[in-house]
Design a protein around this motif. Structure first.
Motif, mmCIF file in Angstrom:
data_model
loop_
_atom_site.group_PDB
_atom_site.id
_atom_site.type_symbol
_atom_site.label_atom_id
_atom_site.label_comp_id
_atom_site.label_asym_id
_atom_site.label_seq_id
_atom_site.Cartn_x
_atom_site.Cartn_y
_atom_site.Cartn_z
ATOM 1 N N TRP A 52 0.872 -1.182 0.000
ATOM 2 C CA TRP A 52 0.000 0.000 0.000
ATOM 3 C C TRP A 52 0.898 1.217 0.000
ATOM 4 C CZ3 TRP A 52 -2.076 4.455 2.154
ATOM 5 C CH2 TRP A 52 -3.419 4.737 1.851
ATOM 6 N N TYR A 56 -3.097 10.169 3.487
ATOM 7 C CA TYR A 56 -4.273 10.614 4.241
ATOM 8 C C TYR A 56 -4.126 12.116 4.412
ATOM 9 C CZ TYR A 56 -5.902 5.924 5.280
ATOM 10 O OH TYR A 56 -6.397 4.648 5.161
ATOM 11 N N ALA A 73 -8.936 1.060 1.434
ATOM 12 C CA ALA A 73 -8.468 1.213 2.815
ATOM 13 C C ALA A 73 -9.493 1.959 3.656
ATOM 14 C CB ALA A 73 -7.150 1.986 2.802
ATOM 15 N N CYS A 74 -9.263 1.970 4.971
ATOM 16 C CA CYS A 74 -10.173 2.715 5.850
ATOM 17 C C CYS A 74 -10.141 4.197 5.460
ATOM 18 C CB CYS A 74 -9.838 2.519 7.318
ATOM 19 S SG CYS A 74 -8.112 2.412 7.667
ATOM 20 N N ILE A 77 -9.426 8.397 9.798
ATOM 21 C CA ILE A 77 -8.613 8.003 10.954
ATOM 22 C C ILE A 77 -8.491 9.223 11.875
ATOM 23 C CG2 ILE A 77 -6.358 7.199 11.739
ATOM 24 C CD1 ILE A 77 -5.950 5.839 9.025
ATOM 25 N N GLY A 82 -3.927 4.690 15.640
ATOM 26 C CA GLY A 82 -3.134 3.933 14.684
ATOM 27 C C GLY A 82 -1.798 4.612 14.376
ATOM 28 N N VAL A 83 -1.112 4.073 13.400
ATOM 29 C CA VAL A 83 0.209 4.604 13.055
ATOM 30 C C VAL A 83 0.067 5.977 12.391
ATOM 31 C CG1 VAL A 83 2.362 4.135 11.856
ATOM 32 C CG2 VAL A 83 1.029 2.220 12.756
ATOM 33 N N CYS A 84 -0.901 6.082 11.474
ATOM 34 C CA CYS A 84 -1.099 7.362 10.777
ATOM 35 C C CYS A 84 -1.547 8.452 11.739
ATOM 36 C CB CYS A 84 -2.137 7.196 9.669
ATOM 37 S SG CYS A 84 -1.572 6.170 8.310
ATOM 38 N N GLY A 85 -2.496 8.124 12.609
ATOM 39 C CA GLY A 85 -2.999 9.113 13.559
ATOM 40 C C GLY A 85 -1.930 9.534 14.564
ATOM 41 N N HIS A 105 -2.584 -0.272 16.145
ATOM 42 C CA HIS A 105 -2.401 -0.321 14.691
ATOM 43 C C HIS A 105 -3.730 -0.661 14.014
ATOM 44 C CE1 HIS A 105 -1.668 -2.937 11.063
ATOM 45 N NE2 HIS A 105 -1.149 -1.780 10.690
ATOM 46 N N ILE A 106 -4.033 0.066 12.931
ATOM 47 C CA ILE A 106 -5.289 -0.178 12.201
ATOM 48 C C ILE A 106 -4.956 -1.077 11.010
ATOM 49 C CG2 ILE A 106 -7.181 0.901 10.944
ATOM 50 C CD1 ILE A 106 -6.395 3.523 12.562
ATOM 51 N N CYS A 108 -5.710 -2.234 7.870
ATOM 52 C CA CYS A 108 -6.543 -2.077 6.664
ATOM 53 C C CYS A 108 -6.335 -3.273 5.740
ATOM 54 C CB CYS A 108 -6.163 -0.805 5.926
ATOM 55 S SG CYS A 108 -6.697 0.676 6.781
ATOM 56 N N GLU A 115 5.515 -0.669 8.464
ATOM 57 C CA GLU A 115 4.867 0.549 7.965
ATOM 58 C C GLU A 115 5.763 1.759 8.198
ATOM 59 O OE1 GLU A 115 0.864 0.715 9.335
ATOM 60 O OE2 GLU A 115 0.435 2.632 8.389
ATOM 61 N N ASP A 133 3.010 0.795 3.356
ATOM 62 C CA ASP A 133 2.874 -0.482 4.065
ATOM 63 C C ASP A 133 3.627 -1.547 3.292
ATOM 64 O OD1 ASP A 133 0.790 1.082 5.200
ATOM 65 O OD2 ASP A 133 -0.232 -0.745 5.813
#
Ligand code: SME
Length: 159
Positions: A52, A56, A73-74, A77, A82-85, A105-106, A108, A115, A133
């Protein structure tokens, strides 16, 4: 279609070529979505072992799915989740060797094992995050981090 064929064996050259290709693709183009879309495609085509690659965006203090390559993907967020947030809330790069060991971790895509998330910041304000990812554990090293930070430095001027 553009055919960049970026395939250097050493990562420094790979990321230098990637940065100059991204500069070429985005020069003179003010549309943020178009620039993120081409950046996601270029990264996906050029970096091995990804499942991926995409963005975002910070939309009113929430991360919302942007242009990407990979499985659906989700969509939203919250900052701090999660990692992105976590990258969004802290404005710090998150390089995660094993996503299963990252609290919150989310997942997806269940294929993801490691990641890399890089915040894209201009004048102290978060614009978006770049999220990569990999199905390989510990796929991303310090050179990948430095290379992606450089790509995001360019994108920070374009989004
Ligand atoms: N794994 C991410 C969610 C986004 S997907 O990987 C595309 C996270 O924990 O923030």
């Amino acid at each position: 279609m553009y055919d960049f064929k970026i395939a250097a064996s050493d990562k420094q050259t790979l990321y230098r070529d990637l940065l100059s290709a991204l500069e070429g693709l985005t020069t003179g183009e003010p549309d943020a979505i178009a620039n993120m879309a081409n950046a996601a495609a270029l990264i996906w085509e050029s970096l091995p072992d990804l499942n991926w690659a995409g963005f975002y965006r910070n939309v009113g203090g929430e991360l919302v799915l942007g242009p990407f390559q990979g499985r659906p993907a989700c969509i939203r967020i919250p900052f701090g989740k999660g990692v992105c947030g976590t990258a969004a809330a802290s404005l710090q790069v998150q390089r995660i060797v094993d996503v299963h060991a990252f609290p919150g971790h989310i997942a997806c895509d269940s294929a993801s094992e490691s990641e890399l998330v890089v915040p894209i910041v201009r004048d102290g304000e978060l614009l978006a995050v770049l999220d990569l990812d990999s199905p390989q554990k510990a796929r991303f090293d310090a050179e990948d981090e430095a290379g992606c930070v450089a790509l995001c430095g360019l994108l920070a001027r374009l989004l």
